[in-house]
Design a protein around this motif. Structure first.
Motif, mmCIF file in Angstrom:
data_model
loop_
_atom_site.group_PDB
_atom_site.id
_atom_site.type_symbol
_atom_site.label_atom_id
_atom_site.label_comp_id
_atom_site.label_asym_id
_atom_site.label_seq_id
_atom_site.Cartn_x
_atom_site.Cartn_y
_atom_site.Cartn_z
ATOM 1 N N GLY A 29 7.866 -32.584 9.031
ATOM 2 C CA GLY A 29 7.913 -32.153 8.328
ATOM 3 C C GLY A 29 7.763 -30.783 8.796
ATOM 4 N N GLU A 30 8.037 -29.526 8.060
ATOM 5 C CA GLU A 30 7.854 -28.041 9.062
ATOM 6 C C GLU A 30 6.743 -27.356 9.589
ATOM 7 O OE1 GLU A 30 10.005 -25.130 6.138
ATOM 8 O OE2 GLU A 30 11.955 -26.281 6.557
ATOM 9 N N ASP A 31 5.571 -27.664 9.156
ATOM 10 C CA ASP A 31 4.741 -27.519 9.155
ATOM 11 C C ASP A 31 4.022 -28.614 9.893
ATOM 12 O OD1 ASP A 31 3.742 -29.630 7.690
ATOM 13 O OD2 ASP A 31 2.134 -28.646 6.835
ATOM 14 N N TYR A 32 4.456 -29.479 10.637
ATOM 15 C CA TYR A 32 4.493 -30.639 11.484
ATOM 16 C C TYR A 32 3.349 -29.207 13.389
ATOM 17 C CZ TYR A 32 4.166 -33.931 15.283
ATOM 18 O OH TYR A 32 3.478 -35.178 16.246
ATOM 19 N N PHE A 33 3.524 -28.621 12.992
ATOM 20 C CA PHE A 33 3.461 -28.361 14.465
ATOM 21 C C PHE A 33 2.060 -26.688 13.924
ATOM 22 C CE2 PHE A 33 7.193 -28.411 16.757
ATOM 23 C CZ PHE A 33 6.686 -29.831 17.415
ATOM 24 N N THR A 34 2.837 -25.942 12.639
ATOM 25 C CA THR A 34 1.892 -25.182 12.371
ATOM 26 C C THR A 34 0.005 -25.126 11.697
ATOM 27 O OG1 THR A 34 2.629 -24.686 10.697
ATOM 28 C CG2 THR A 34 4.113 -23.694 12.144
ATOM 29 N N LYS A 35 -0.087 -26.611 11.096
ATOM 30 C CA LYS A 35 -0.798 -27.205 10.590
ATOM 31 C C LYS A 35 -2.566 -27.200 11.091
ATOM 32 C CE LYS A 35 0.575 -31.780 9.092
ATOM 33 N NZ LYS A 35 1.069 -32.802 8.645
ATOM 34 N N ARG A 36 -1.558 -28.131 12.668
ATOM 35 C CA ARG A 36 -2.290 -28.370 13.835
ATOM 36 C C ARG A 36 -3.984 -27.876 13.803
ATOM 37 N NH1 ARG A 36 1.379 -30.666 18.754
ATOM 38 N NH2 ARG A 36 2.069 -32.945 17.765
ATOM 39 N N LEU A 37 -3.476 -26.355 13.760
ATOM 40 C CA LEU A 37 -4.542 -24.990 14.154
ATOM 41 C C LEU A 37 -5.863 -25.406 12.797
ATOM 42 C CD1 LEU A 37 -5.648 -22.923 16.001
ATOM 43 C CD2 LEU A 37 -3.584 -21.055 14.889
ATOM 44 N N PHE A 38 -5.520 -25.977 12.176
ATOM 45 C CA PHE A 38 -6.672 -25.948 10.642
ATOM 46 C C PHE A 38 -6.931 -27.133 10.931
ATOM 47 C CE2 PHE A 38 -3.153 -22.628 10.697
ATOM 48 C CZ PHE A 38 -4.042 -21.566 10.738
ATOM 49 N N PRO A 39 -8.483 -27.228 10.127
ATOM 50 C CA PRO A 39 -9.315 -26.299 10.100
ATOM 51 C C PRO A 39 -9.635 -25.458 11.494
ATOM 52 C CG PRO A 39 -10.062 -28.197 8.849
ATOM 53 C CD PRO A 39 -8.540 -28.586 9.455
ATOM 54 N N CYS A 40 -10.153 -24.451 11.398
ATOM 55 C CA CYS A 40 -10.392 -24.341 12.918
ATOM 56 C C CYS A 40 -11.811 -23.135 12.641
ATOM 57 C CB CYS A 40 -9.627 -23.115 13.609
ATOM 58 S SG CYS A 40 -8.975 -21.543 13.389
ATOM 59 N N TRP A 41 -12.599 -23.419 13.666
ATOM 60 C CA TRP A 41 -13.779 -21.678 13.516
ATOM 61 C C TRP A 41 -13.389 -21.000 14.034
ATOM 62 C CZ3 TRP A 41 -17.738 -21.920 10.428
ATOM 63 C CH2 TRP A 41 -18.362 -23.587 9.617
ATOM 64 N N ILE A 42 -13.848 -19.767 14.008
ATOM 65 C CA ILE A 42 -13.807 -18.608 14.884
ATOM 66 C C ILE A 42 -15.438 -18.222 15.046
ATOM 67 C CG2 ILE A 42 -12.594 -16.264 15.111
ATOM 68 C CD1 ILE A 42 -10.653 -16.410 13.990
ATOM 69 N N LEU A 43 -15.346 -18.070 16.224
ATOM 70 C CA LEU A 43 -17.123 -18.220 16.561
ATOM 71 C C LEU A 43 -17.316 -17.046 17.605
ATOM 72 C CD1 LEU A 43 -17.578 -21.957 17.713
ATOM 73 C CD2 LEU A 43 -18.099 -21.049 15.455
ATOM 74 N N VAL A 44 -18.427 -16.265 17.206
ATOM 75 C CA VAL A 44 -18.348 -14.792 18.360
ATOM 76 C C VAL A 44 -20.317 -15.327 18.633
ATOM 77 C CG1 VAL A 44 -19.040 -12.445 18.072
ATOM 78 C CG2 VAL A 44 -16.871 -13.506 17.240
ATOM 79 N N SER A 45 -20.412 -14.622 19.789
ATOM 80 C CA SER A 45 -21.691 -14.653 20.429
ATOM 81 C C SER A 45 -22.142 -13.690 21.107
ATOM 82 C CB SER A 45 -22.303 -16.309 20.949
ATOM 83 O OG SER A 45 -22.881 -16.352 21.791
ATOM 84 N N THR A 46 -23.082 -13.905 22.183
ATOM 85 C CA THR A 46 -23.991 -12.790 23.161
ATOM 86 C C THR A 46 -23.670 -13.447 24.407
ATOM 87 O OG1 THR A 46 -25.330 -12.960 22.556
ATOM 88 C CG2 THR A 46 -24.568 -11.012 21.361
ATOM 89 N N ASP A 47 -24.270 -14.423 24.079
ATOM 90 C CA ASP A 47 -24.735 -15.659 24.788
ATOM 91 C C ASP A 47 -22.446 -16.897 25.899
ATOM 92 O OD1 ASP A 47 -26.650 -15.030 26.327
ATOM 93 O OD2 ASP A 47 -27.614 -15.204 24.405
ATOM 94 N N PRO A 48 -22.881 -17.671 26.549
ATOM 95 C CA PRO A 48 -21.631 -18.573 27.194
ATOM 96 C C PRO A 48 -22.058 -19.524 26.143
ATOM 97 C CG PRO A 48 -22.726 -17.608 29.344
ATOM 98 C CD PRO A 48 -23.528 -16.564 27.903
ATOM 99 N N PHE A 49 -20.675 -19.961 25.193
ATOM 100 C CA PHE A 49 -20.650 -21.193 24.587
ATOM 101 C C PHE A 49 -21.321 -22.460 25.424
ATOM 102 C CE2 PHE A 49 -18.264 -18.212 21.873
ATOM 103 C CZ PHE A 49 -19.655 -18.132 20.493
ATOM 104 N N PRO A 50 -21.706 -23.507 24.889
ATOM 105 C CA PRO A 50 -21.687 -25.074 25.538
ATOM 106 C C PRO A 50 -20.271 -25.195 25.570
ATOM 107 C CG PRO A 50 -22.178 -25.101 23.539
ATOM 108 C CD PRO A 50 -22.447 -23.937 23.487
#
Length: 222
Positions: free
Chosen positions: A120-141
């Motif tokens: 499939g042409e999306d074999y590589f591109t689809k790996r990124l999804f689903p993903c979360w984009i997270l923003v924090s003021t403190d370090p993530f675990p």
């Protein structure tokens, strides 16, 4: 005398300063005799991530985290991307070094297709999804697991789940989102790879009144 009017997207007329109703929109107004810097006006976003400390949950084939902030959006092949091992909820993260008002986060996906088209042409591109984009003021675990994803999401000051396979994924954050750490994290088990993460905003924790629609400067405006 110079009149300065800032159109603000208000749902209802607040208490002072006085407001005018123009084209069904309430506008705050003030009168200034001399040129003055007005805090509520839009400040142009700047790139915040380039050159900042980065890390990722693991490294595949020496494709380290620095690639995602080198300014090159091309994702034409593995060599142009950051790349983790096949982990449960792998992640990539940038530490901006100090707090900033983050307006926009942009992710450029890998764009090549496999040699074996039966995958499939999306074999590589689809790996990124689903993903979360997270923003924090403190370090993530640290670590890679569903629990780490839950803990990271719970501590985030802003977060979004992206599900659509796209070359460029853009997130306009809620107004006045202040953070220091930006993490991109897969929801499932897979390789995480992408070409670039651009973070745009303004340094510091100064919060404006929000996006301004129009500004009028001059005499006898109304």
């Amino acid at each position: 005398m110079v009149f300065l009017f800032c159109l603000l997207p208000l749902l209802s007329p607040p208490s002072p300063p006085p407001l005018l109703l123009l084209h069904n929109t309430f506008i705050a107004n003030s009168f200034m005799a001399e040129p003055t810097v007005v805090a509520c006006l839009h400040v142009q976003s700047e790139s915040l991530a380039k050159g900042r400390p980065v890390q990722q949950s693991s490294v595949y084939n020496r494709r380290g985290p620095e690639t995602a902030i080198n300014g090159n959006n091309s994702g034409d092949g593995e060599a142009m991307c950051i790349h983790t091992q096949r982990d449960q909820c792998p992640w990539w993260e940038v530490d901006l070094g100090r707090l900033a008002v983050i307006n926009t986060i942009e992710i450029w996906n890998r764009e090549d297709i496999p040699i074996d088209l039966s995958q499939g042409e999306d074999y590589f591109t689809k790996r990124l999804f689903p993903c979360w984009i997270l923003v924090s003021t403190d370090p993530f675990p640290e670590g890679t697991s569903g629990q780490v994803l839950n803990d990271s999401a719970n501590m985030a000051v802003a977060r979004v789940k992206m599900t659509k396979d796209k070359r460029r994924t853009t997130w306009e954050l809620p107004t006045n989102s202040v953070g220091r750490y930006v993490r991109i994290m897969l929801e499932g088990t897979n390789y995480l790879h992408f070409a670039q993460c651009n973070v745009y905003g303004t340094w510091g924790v100064h919060r404006s009144v929000g996006r301004v629609s129009d500004v009028y400067c001059g005499k006898n405006l109304f």
